[in-house]
Design a protein around this motif. Structure first.
Motif, mmCIF file in Angstrom:
data_model
loop_
_atom_site.group_PDB
_atom_site.id
_atom_site.type_symbol
_atom_site.label_atom_id
_atom_site.label_comp_id
_atom_site.label_asym_id
_atom_site.label_seq_id
_atom_site.Cartn_x
_atom_site.Cartn_y
_atom_site.Cartn_z
ATOM 1 N N LEU A 1 -22.662 -33.149 24.839
ATOM 2 C CA LEU A 1 -21.250 -33.458 24.636
ATOM 3 C C LEU A 1 -20.494 -32.225 24.144
ATOM 4 O O LEU A 1 -19.374 -31.954 24.569
ATOM 5 N N LEU A 2 -21.135 -31.457 23.273
ATOM 6 C CA LEU A 2 -20.528 -30.232 22.765
ATOM 7 C C LEU A 2 -20.269 -29.249 23.909
ATOM 8 O O LEU A 2 -19.184 -28.657 24.011
ATOM 9 N N ALA A 3 -21.232 -29.109 24.818
ATOM 10 C CA ALA A 3 -21.070 -28.207 25.961
ATOM 11 C C ALA A 3 -19.930 -28.684 26.859
ATOM 12 O O ALA A 3 -19.143 -27.872 27.363
ATOM 13 N N HIS A 4 -19.825 -29.999 27.026
ATOM 14 C CA HIS A 4 -18.749 -30.557 27.850
ATOM 15 C C HIS A 4 -17.377 -30.199 27.290
ATOM 16 O O HIS A 4 -16.494 -29.752 28.015
ATOM 17 N N PHE A 5 -17.197 -30.369 25.991
ATOM 18 C CA PHE A 5 -15.902 -30.077 25.384
ATOM 19 C C PHE A 5 -15.603 -28.588 25.363
ATOM 20 O O PHE A 5 -14.455 -28.170 25.532
ATOM 21 N N LYS A 6 -16.616 -27.758 25.180
ATOM 22 C CA LYS A 6 -16.396 -26.312 25.217
ATOM 23 C C LYS A 6 -15.949 -25.882 26.614
ATOM 24 O O LYS A 6 -15.081 -25.032 26.769
ATOM 25 N N LYS A 7 -16.546 -26.496 27.625
ATOM 26 C CA LYS A 7 -16.175 -26.183 29.005
ATOM 27 C C LYS A 7 -14.724 -26.595 29.255
ATOM 28 O O LYS A 7 -13.947 -25.857 29.839
#
Length: 74
Positions: free
Chosen positions: A11-17
């Motif tokens: 989820l963290l990677a999704h929001f950073k993207k």
């Protein structure tokens, strides 16, 4: 037990993207504004053409009715 304040890595990677994509959009605000103007202009011209066609059809109908009334009076 998992920490309540910690976000899953996926989820963290999704929001950073998503946040990275937002930065590129902010730099092209000028281009977006120009694109909006172009789309509005096209929409107005399309609406004007439709309105003129509708008015033309309405005028043709009125002329036909006037012609019928004129022939009945004679």
């Amino acid at each position: 037990m998992a920490n309540k304040n910690k976000m899953p890595p996926e989820l963290l990677a999704h929001f950073k993207k998503k946040q990275g994509e937002g930065d590129s959009k902010e730099t092209s605000a000028e281009e977006k504004k120009e694109g909006d103007k172009k789309r509005r202009k096209e929409a107005v011209s399309k609406a004007r053409i439709r309105m003129e066609a509708k008015n033309k059809r309405r005028g043709d109908d009125e002329q036909e009715e006037a012609g019928k009334e004129g022939s009945e009076k004679s």
